[in-house]
Scaffold this motif. Sequence first.
Motif, PDB file in Angstrom:
ATOM      1  N   THR A   1       0.842  -1.201   0.000  1.00 17.62           N
ATOM      2  CA  THR A   1       0.000   0.000   0.000  1.00 17.62           C
ATOM      3  C   THR A   1       0.875   1.249   0.000  1.00 17.62           C
ATOM      4  N   GLN A   2       1.919   1.228   0.836  1.00 18.27           N
ATOM      5  CA  GLN A   2       2.850   2.352   0.904  1.00 18.27           C
ATOM      6  C   GLN A   2       3.523   2.575  -0.441  1.00 18.27           C
ATOM      7  N   PHE A   3       3.832   1.496  -1.128  1.00 16.27           N
ATOM      8  CA  PHE A   3       4.503   1.563  -2.430  1.00 16.27           C
ATOM      9  C   PHE A   3       3.657   2.319  -3.449  1.00 16.27           C
ATOM     10  N   SER A   4       2.343   2.241  -3.308  1.00 18.55           N
ATOM     11  CA  SER A   4       1.444   2.899  -4.260  1.00 18.55           C
ATOM     12  C   SER A   4       1.217   4.368  -3.934  1.00 18.55           C
ATOM     13  N   THR A   5       1.605   4.793  -2.732  1.00 18.09           N
ATOM     14  CA  THR A   5       1.333   6.178  -2.331  1.00 18.09           C
ATOM     15  C   THR A   5       2.593   7.017  -2.128  1.00 18.09           C
ATOM     16  N   GLN A   6       3.740   6.373  -1.899  1.00 15.04           N
ATOM     17  CA  GLN A   6       5.008   7.091  -1.754  1.00 15.04           C
ATOM     18  C   GLN A   6       6.058   6.485  -2.674  1.00 15.04           C
ATOM     19  N   CYS A   7       6.979   7.329  -3.137  1.00 10.19           N
ATOM     20  CA  CYS A   7       8.004   6.880  -4.084  1.00 10.19           C
ATOM     21  C   CYS A   7       9.194   6.289  -3.333  1.00 10.19           C
ATOM     22  N   LEU A   8       9.020   5.055  -2.835  1.00 14.67           N
ATOM     23  CA  LEU A   8      10.056   4.358  -2.089  1.00 14.67           C
ATOM     24  C   LEU A   8      10.454   3.090  -2.821  1.00 14.67           C
ATOM     25  N   ASP A   9      11.707   2.648  -2.621  1.00 15.83           N
ATOM     26  CA  ASP A   9      12.092   1.366  -3.196  1.00 15.83           C
ATOM     27  C   ASP A   9      11.792   0.248  -2.198  1.00 15.83           C
ATOM     28  N   GLY A  10      12.067  -0.993  -2.602  1.00 12.69           N
ATOM     29  CA  GLY A  10      11.694  -2.133  -1.778  1.00 12.69           C
ATOM     30  C   GLY A  10      12.360  -2.162  -0.421  1.00 12.69           C
ATOM     31  N   TYR A  11      13.657  -1.837  -0.368  1.00 14.67           N
ATOM     32  CA  TYR A  11      14.345  -1.796   0.915  1.00 14.67           C
ATOM     33  C   TYR A  11      13.693  -0.764   1.839  1.00 14.67           C
ATOM     34  N   ASP A  12      13.431   0.411   1.302  1.00 15.44           N
ATOM     35  CA  ASP A  12      12.874   1.499   2.108  1.00 15.44           C
ATOM     36  C   ASP A  12      11.510   1.146   2.679  1.00 15.44           C
ATOM     37  N   LEU A  13      10.705   0.438   1.904  1.00 17.63           N
ATOM     38  CA  LEU A  13       9.363   0.075   2.361  1.00 17.63           C
ATOM     39  C   LEU A  13       9.412  -0.694   3.675  1.00 17.63           C
TER      40      LEU A  13
END
Length: 203
Positions: A142-154
């Motif tokens: 869900t966070q991936f769809s709303t903020q521009c983060l990569d997989g590690y950051d998520l």
Amino acid sequence: MTVNYTVKADVIDIATDSPQKGDIFLVDTNVWYWLTYPPASLSLTAYQSNYSNYITDTFTAGATLCCSGLSLAELAHIIEREEKRLSSYRSSSNNKEYRHNYPSERTKVVSRVKAAWNRVKNIYALQISVELDENTVDNALTQFSTQCLDGYDLFILESMKQESVNKIITDDGDYVTVPGIQVFTANPGAIAAARNQGKLITR
């Protein structure tokens, strides 16, 4: 090209901020890389040296530093990539060949990664955990769809949430897109975007 950050976090410039007693920070992988992997310190830019100074100041102030075990995976990847670049095999082998075909190089990479992580845990930080269950993975997606983060950051962000840590020391401007956290950084682009959008704060 300038990165067009949409700033939702509160951003603090570590060049002008002083850590405070009681602060609890999660330290991101890029900072651990510069602090604990000796070759990285040889190529620091002027602004990147602010991280080492700020980390030192946290001890003086009585603040607490935390690390995520997820940073080990990212740190190992970055160190292996850099060791390959510095080796005589940088142009004659791909990543898999470098990892499997040259045992002495592999031994050196393992030694570098172990030394870096031991410094993180034994000198600098408390390790916080993250429960990678289905709920955590769904939250990360869900966070991936709303903020521009990569997989590690998520997942580093999920570990912060689970441990109720809302302060992160990082050079990664992606984190400024996350609401509800405080980003302590020296990243010029992130700081400029925060200033322009009224999200650069002074404590």
